[in-house]
Design a protein around this motif. Structure first.
Motif, mmCIF file in Angstrom:
data_model
loop_
_atom_site.group_PDB
_atom_site.id
_atom_site.type_symbol
_atom_site.label_atom_id
_atom_site.label_comp_id
_atom_site.label_asym_id
_atom_site.label_seq_id
_atom_site.Cartn_x
_atom_site.Cartn_y
_atom_site.Cartn_z
ATOM 1 N N ASN A 181 -1.031 6.617 -4.698
ATOM 2 C CA ASN A 181 0.329 6.356 -4.447
ATOM 3 C C ASN A 181 0.964 6.067 -3.193
ATOM 4 O O ASN A 181 0.370 5.902 -2.031
ATOM 5 N N LEU A 182 1.752 4.611 -3.567
ATOM 6 C CA LEU A 182 2.556 3.778 -2.693
ATOM 7 C C LEU A 182 3.244 4.509 -2.049
ATOM 8 O O LEU A 182 3.423 3.578 -0.773
ATOM 9 N N GLY A 183 3.634 5.255 -2.253
ATOM 10 C CA GLY A 183 4.760 5.754 -0.344
ATOM 11 C C GLY A 183 3.816 6.432 0.116
ATOM 12 O O GLY A 183 4.243 7.030 1.530
ATOM 13 N N GLY A 184 2.525 6.717 0.047
ATOM 14 C CA GLY A 184 1.979 7.567 1.287
ATOM 15 C C GLY A 184 1.014 8.367 0.938
ATOM 16 O O GLY A 184 1.732 9.502 -0.593
ATOM 17 N N GLU A 185 -0.340 9.279 1.441
ATOM 18 C CA GLU A 185 -0.290 10.386 1.065
ATOM 19 C C GLU A 185 0.346 11.608 0.790
ATOM 20 O O GLU A 185 1.305 11.481 2.059
#
Length: 343
Positions: A181-185
C-alpha cells in the motif's frame, strides 16, 4: 553502500529464537526482515514531501505473525498458490497433501516455508536466510537446501534472490507474499494505478484454479489503470481481483509491473525472471490481532504482486515446467524498486 545491518532478538517459536533484521541505506530508508518465514516486516521510504512511511502491511511484534492466517509478508514455498485436490503425480508416484483451501492445497499448507524459523547470516548490504528440509518433511520429496537473500541499496531497490538445491525432483515455486500500500497503511488500494507487461492471463474458476485456458480480454489487463476500474469476475462470485498474468519476456533490466499512488507520489517497479505474476487485491484479508502494538487489517488494505510459476502447474502439462531437480537447480529473483512519480 548501505549504512549497515541492525539485528535484534524478536522472540521465539517452539524454543527457537526469531530475529528482526534492519537494512538501512544512506538516505535513511530501510527495510525490516524477520527470520520467521524469511519475511518482509516493513519497507519505509519517503513520499513526495520527503516524509517516510511504511508501504507494506506488517506487525510490530512476532506474536501477531504467529497468529496471522493471511501470509502477511512471508516467503511462500515450496509451491506458491494452489494445487488442485491437494495432490499431484510425479515420476509415477502420487503425492497427497492436506486440503487447506476448499478441498485444495494452497501455499504448501501448514508445513510450508512461511511458518518456518530460518537461520541467517548478514553482511554490509544484505541478509541471507537459509533453511534445510528433509525428504518428506513437509510432504514434498527431496532433501533440500534453500537460501533467500535480501539486499537493499541507496537506490531503494530491494532484491530477493531464491536458490534451492535438491537431490530429488519436485515442483517448486517460491515467492514473497507482501501486501503493498504505497499510500500508507489503512488506506484503500483502489486508487493505486497498475501497469503489467502482459497480454494474457489464466482463466480461473471460483476456487481460483486454472482451467488450462489462456485469455486475453483487454478489460482484465492492466496497461495503466486504476485498481478500482477493473471489476472482479462476478460471474464466478469473485468480488476482488485474483488474476494470474502471463508475463511478457523482457530483459531483466526492464520492469514487468509498475504500481503508483498519486497522493503520496510513491511508485514501485517489479523486476523478475519468473514467467507469471498473481495480482491479489486482498479481498479476503483479515487480521484482528489487538495485542500490545498490534494492528488490524481489512479487505483491500493491501495488494499482492506475487511473481511465481503458474498455479496448479504440477497438474497442467501445458504450463511452463515447475519441476526442479539436482540436474535443474532452482534460481530466481524478484526486485522491488521504490521511487517517486515525475510530475
Amino acid at each position: 553502500m548501505v549504512n549497515g545491518v541492525i539485528k535484534r532478538l524478536w522472540g521465539n517459536k517452539s524454543g527457537k529464537p526469531v530475529y528482526l533484521i534492519r537494512l538501512e541505506n544512506k538516505g535513511g530508508a530501510y527495510v525490516e526482515l524477520s527470520s520467521y518465514g524469511a519475511g518482509i516486516v516493513s519497507v519505509v521510504v519517503p513520499d513526495k514531501n520527503g516524509k517516510p512511511g511504511n508501504v507494506v502491511l506488517g506487525f510490530s511484534n512476532l506474536e501477531a505473525y504467529l497468529q496471522d492466517t493471511c501470509y502477511i509478508g512471508v516467503t511462500i514455498g515450496p509451491f506458491a498458490n494452489r494445487i488442485a485436490n491437494g495432490a499431484f503425480e510425479l515420476h509415477g508416484k502420487k503425492y497427497v497433501f492436506e486440503k487447506n483451501d476448499g478441498g485444495h492445497l494452497n501455499h504448501s499448507g501448514n508445513l510450508g516455508m512461511h511458518a518456518a524459523v530460518f537461520d541467517f547470516s548478514t553482511d554490509d548490504a544484505a541478509v541471507t536466510f537459509s533453511l534445510s528440509l528433509q525428504d518428506g518433511e513437509d510432504g514434498f520429496p527431496g532433501n533440500r537446501e534453500l537460501s533467500v537473500r535480501y539486499s537493499w541499496n541507496d537506490e531503494q531497490e530491494l532484491m530477493i534472490a531464491y536458490q534451492l538445491r535438491t537431490d530429488q525432483a519436485l515442483p517448486i515455486s517460491i515467492t514473497n507474499h507482501a501486501y503493498f500500500n504505497l499510500g500508507g497503511e489503512h488506506n484503500s488500494i483502489m486508487d493505486h494505478r497498475l501497469k503489467v507487461a502482459s497480454s494474457a492471463y489464466l482463466e480461473l474458476n471460483k476456487a481460483h484454479l486454472p482451467s488450462g485456458k489462456i485469455l486475453s480480454d483487454k478489460q482484465m489487463l492492466f496497461n495503466d489503470a486504476f485498481i478500482r476500474d477493473k471489476p472482479g469476475d462476478k460471474s464466478q462470485g469473485i468480488i476482488g481481483l485474483n488474476t494470474f498474468f502471463l508475463l511478457d519476456a523482457l530483459p531483466q533490466d526492464q520492469p514487468v509491473a509498475r504500481l503508483e499512488e498519486e497522493q503520496s507520489g510513491r511508485t514501485m517497479e517489479v523486476y523478475t525472471d519468473y514467467p507469471g505474476m498473481l495480482l491479489y487485491t486482498g479481498e479476503f484479508l483479515q487480521s484482528r490481532f489487538v495485542g500490545h502494538g498490534g494492528k488490524s487489517y481489512k479487505a483491500f488494505d493491501g495488494l499482492c504482486l506475487e511473481c511465481q510459476y503458474f498455479p496448479d502447474s504440477p497438474n497442467q502439462p501445458s504450463f511452463p515446467s515447475a519441476i526442479f531437480s539436482a540436474e535443474r537447480p532452482y534460481n530466481h529473483f524478484i526486485k522491488l524498486k521504490f521511487g517517486l512519480r515525475s510530475y
